[in-house]
Design an enzyme around this catalytic site. Structure first.
Site, short mmCIF file in Angstrom:
data_model
loop_
_atom_site.label_atom_id
_atom_site.label_comp_id
_atom_site.label_asym_id
_atom_site.label_seq_id
_atom_site.Cartn_x
_atom_site.Cartn_y
_atom_site.Cartn_z
N SER A 1 0.80 -1.22 0.00
CA SER A 1 0.00 0.00 0.00
C SER A 1 0.83 1.27 0.00
O SER A 1 1.63 1.49 -0.89
CB SER A 1 -0.95 -0.04 1.20
OG SER A 1 -1.83 1.04 1.15
N HIS A 2 0.69 2.06 1.06
CA HIS A 2 1.35 3.37 1.14
C HIS A 2 2.75 3.27 1.73
O HIS A 2 3.42 4.27 1.90
CB HIS A 2 0.50 4.27 2.03
CG HIS A 2 0.19 3.60 3.34
ND1 HIS A 2 -0.68 2.54 3.42
CD2 HIS A 2 0.68 3.78 4.58
CE1 HIS A 2 -0.72 2.12 4.66
NE2 HIS A 2 0.10 2.85 5.39
N ASP B 1 -0.84 1.50 -4.13
CA ASP B 1 -1.67 0.54 -4.86
C ASP B 1 -2.99 1.14 -5.34
O ASP B 1 -3.87 0.41 -5.81
CB ASP B 1 -1.93 -0.72 -4.02
CG ASP B 1 -2.66 -0.42 -2.73
OD1 ASP B 1 -2.51 0.70 -2.20
OD2 ASP B 1 -3.40 -1.29 -2.25
N LYS C 1 -11.43 -0.06 -1.16
CA LYS C 1 -11.51 1.39 -1.30
C LYS C 1 -10.86 1.76 -2.63
O LYS C 1 -10.10 0.98 -3.19
CB LYS C 1 -10.86 2.09 -0.12
CG LYS C 1 -9.43 1.70 0.17
CD LYS C 1 -9.04 2.32 1.49
CE LYS C 1 -7.58 2.08 1.87
NZ LYS C 1 -7.35 0.74 2.43
N ASP D 1 -5.58 2.65 -3.78
CA ASP D 1 -6.88 2.58 -3.10
C ASP D 1 -7.13 3.77 -2.17
O ASP D 1 -8.26 4.01 -1.77
CB ASP D 1 -7.09 1.24 -2.37
CG ASP D 1 -6.00 0.93 -1.37
OD1 ASP D 1 -5.09 1.77 -1.19
OD2 ASP D 1 -6.06 -0.16 -0.76
N ARG D 2 -6.09 4.53 -1.84
CA ARG D 2 -6.30 5.71 -0.99
C ARG D 2 -6.35 6.98 -1.83
O ARG D 2 -5.89 6.98 -2.97
CB ARG D 2 -5.14 5.86 0.00
CG ARG D 2 -5.01 4.70 0.94
CD ARG D 2 -3.91 4.98 1.94
NE ARG D 2 -3.89 3.90 2.93
CZ ARG D 2 -3.45 4.04 4.17
NH1 ARG D 2 -3.00 5.20 4.59
NH2 ARG D 2 -3.46 3.03 5.00
N ASP E 1 -2.28 6.46 -3.51
CA ASP E 1 -1.12 5.81 -2.86
C ASP E 1 -0.50 4.73 -3.73
O ASP E 1 -0.84 4.59 -4.90
CB ASP E 1 -1.56 5.24 -1.51
CG ASP E 1 -2.51 4.07 -1.68
OD1 ASP E 1 -3.21 4.02 -2.71
OD2 ASP E 1 -2.55 3.19 -0.80
C1 G16 Z 1 -5.32 -0.67 5.27
C2 G16 Z 1 -6.73 -1.09 5.47
C3 G16 Z 1 -7.55 0.07 5.95
C4 G16 Z 1 -6.95 0.66 7.19
C5 G16 Z 1 -5.52 1.05 6.92
C6 G16 Z 1 -4.79 1.53 8.14
O1 G16 Z 1 -5.23 0.24 4.21
O2 G16 Z 1 -7.30 -1.60 4.31
O3 G16 Z 1 -8.84 -0.41 6.20
O4 G16 Z 1 -7.67 1.78 7.60
O5 G16 Z 1 -4.82 -0.07 6.43
O6 G16 Z 1 -4.71 0.48 9.05
P1 G16 Z 1 -3.82 0.58 10.35
O7 G16 Z 1 -4.37 1.75 11.10
O8 G16 Z 1 -4.01 -0.73 11.02
O9 G16 Z 1 -2.40 0.85 9.92
P2 G16 Z 1 -4.10 0.10 3.12
O10 G16 Z 1 -4.33 1.29 2.21
O11 G16 Z 1 -2.80 0.17 3.88
O12 G16 Z 1 -4.31 -1.21 2.47
#
Ligand code: G16
Length: 541
Positions: free
Chosen positions: A113-114, A279, A376, A281-282, A277
């Site tokens: 992800s990010h 991937d 997302k 999704d953000r 981000d």
């Molecule tokens: C993932 C989850 C999200 C979550 C985020 C942050 O996002 O899919 O639902 O809100 O992580 O999670 P945490 O607070 O546990 O770090 P992504 O974009 O990283 O796949």
């Protein structure tokens, strides 16, 4: 085709977190690490044998190597068909869409992800089920349990596949199809949004900058914004996905989008600034001189979604993660639709979306999405904003201020303390949890505690129960502080402190100043600085 069974041993640390298994690239490169986890997925998802698997990732370091390994393992495990994005690329929402469109048995998405990429950065593997969404906890728990008892994995001895050329190839019994990663997704966006109205908006001189952060969304944003919607060339910057994201941190927030944020706060700010981000999704939404916090963006989109053709019939309901602000709750109340509060993690929205109980979902962590896929979706959120702007013909700040004037404002911020010593962070949360029973009724600063609990959630669709999802301390004034340990980091522990205070009339206060008394309360009750030795948070969003 020769299939080899390779003996292996359980490797500790293969427990998926908030969103799949995330580790340093070098951990994934250790012998058998990737293979053990992928075999555990195949073992726990027998529907993949003879079925279709969607495969792709955000292009980060190790992406292509991992794809070649997974293709050989898919062939060795009797998967019928693998649909893979060209060059191994698929944004997370595009992968979710393909799983649904192709009625695939599931998908494997490679992303952290990010989190930063590159040889010293992070990598991740996530399994999505047939509805296109992240596997629910009962599946991820089964996969983890399987990794703890694994003794072998299966791999077909076949050469690497050419991932750059579209079309089908046979690997023994397995058919692999390399597809354009953007096409099906772009068609879906065309069905949901009023492309003519957005085209007119750009034609009228509307200016935008989209920062793809050298990550996977570049090709999607170029095709949709510039080629299909007529935004001038150069609207999308950092549009080429790079394995190390150009050395940047592909996290669309105020800290890591510094150049975009500076532009949006400068004299020549375009009408809309947006980013996504690693991937895809953000999202980040920024108007001239005004950042739209993700919780506000969710509320605004819920209030305006009917302006887009895909949502013209209204919303069935909305859902937000518990730490997300209650701004959307006010919109739901006005619309007379239900609002669900789930634990953090997109996987918790899946059942509500499948059951038709919610149409729009969102999280404070820069994620918004709808029932069009089961992830997302960063670019989707940007397109919905564009659709709203095209219809309302008001500026972003004007739309936001009118919204606050009508609903009041949920001042909101998240303070992150990153890479803490895991033992110290866990002790902090444990001790805080122990204090909870004594808190209700107690005065802290100017506030009186009315709620102190550890959030637990019973899924209204399948009854599954998830505990320890974040410590909530709520006050009589309606303000609240939430504490949680992140489930996506790869170094030590990250403590997140979520602060929220509602104000019906004064909508133009400075967020951090307005929340300062809550920050002091959080310190008083959790002793963050004292226990961690930190002087303040690493990231404030
Ligand atoms: C993932 C989850 C999200 C979550 C985020 C942050 O996002 O899919 O639902 O809100 O992580 O999670 P945490 O607070 O546990 O770090 P992504 O974009 O990283 O796949």
């Amino acid at each position: 085709m020769q299939v080899t069974t390779i003996p292996t041993r359980p490797i500790p640390g293969q427990k998926p977190g908030t969103s799949g298994l995330r580790k340093k690239v070098r951990v994934f490169q250790e012998p058998h690490f990737l293979e053990n986890f992928v075999q555990a997925i195949f073992d726990c998802a027998p529907e993949l044998a003879g079925g279709t698997l969607v495969l792709g990732g955000d292009g980060r370091w190790f992406n292509e190597r991992a794809i070649q390994t997974i293709l050989k393992m898919a062939a060795g495990n009797g998967v019928g068909r693998v649909v893979v994005g060209r060059n191994g690329l698929l944004s997370t929402p595009a992968a979710s869409n393909l799983i649904r469109e192709l009625k695939a048995a599931g998908g494997i998405i490679l992303s952290a992800s990010h989190n930063p990429g590159g040889p010293e950065g992070d990598f991740g593997v996530k399994f999505n089920i047939a509805n296109g969404g992240p596997a629910p906890e009962k599946v991820t728990e089964a996969i983890h349990a399987r990794t703890q008892g694994i003794t072998e994995y299966r791999r077909a001895e076949v050469p690497d596949l050419d991932l750059a050329t579209l079309g089908e190839t046979r690997l023994g019994e397995l058919t692999v199809e390399v597809v354009d990663p953007v096409e099906a997704y772009a068609r879906l966006m065309q069905r949901l949004f009023d492309f003519d109205a957005i085209r007119d908006l750009f034609r009228s001189g509307f200016r935008m900058r989209f920062d793809a952060m050298s990550a996977v969304t570049g090709p999607y944003a170029k095709r949709i914004l510039e080629d299909m919607l007529g935004a001038p060339e150069g609207t999308v910057v950092n549009a080429t996905p790079l394995p190390d994201f150009g050395g940047h941190h592909p996290d669309p927030n105020l800290v890591h989008c510094a150049a975009l944020v500076a532009l949006m706060n400068g004299p020549d700010a375009p009408d809309l600034g947006a980013a996504s981000d690693g991937d895809g999704d953000r999202n980040l939404i920024h108007g001239p001189g005004l950042f739209v916090a993700p919780s506000d963006s969710l509320a605004l989109l819920a209030a305006n979604a009917h302006l887009a053709p895909g949502y013209a019939g209204g919303l069935k309901g909305v859902a937000r993660s518990m730490p997300t602000s209650a701004a959307v709750d006010r919109v739901a109340a006005k619309l007379g639709i239900p609002c669900f509060e789930t634990p953090t993690g997109w996987k918790f929205f899946g059942n509500l979306l499948d059951a038709g109980m919610a149409t729009l979902c969102g999280e404070e962590s820069a994620g918004t999405g709808s029932d069009h896929v089961r992830e997302k979706d960063g670019l989707w959120a940007v397109l919905l904003w564009l659709n709203v702007l095209a219809k309302r013909r008001q500026s972003v700040p004007e739309i936001v201020r009118r919204h606050w004037a009508e609903f009041g404002r949920n001042y909101y911020s998240r303070h992150d303390y990153e890479a803490l010593d895991a033992g110290i962070a866990q002790a902090l949360v444990r001790d805080l949890r122990a204090k909870l029973p004594a808190l209700p009724g107690r005065r802290l600063g100017e506030e009186t505690v009315t709620l102190a609990d550890d959030f637990a959630y019973r899924d209204p669709v399948d009854g599954s129960f998830s505990e320890h999802q974040g410590i909530r301390i709520g006050f009589r004034s309606g303000a609240r502080v939430v504490f949680r340990l992140s489930g996506t980091g790869t170094e030590g522990a990250t403590l997140r402190v979520y602060l929220e205070r509602y104000e019906p009339v004064r909508i133009d206060e400075d967020t951090q100043a307005f929340l300062a008394p809550l920050v002091a309360l959080a310190e008083e009750v959790a002793e963050i600085k004292k226990r961690t030795g930190r002087t303040g948070p690493d990231v404030i969003t």
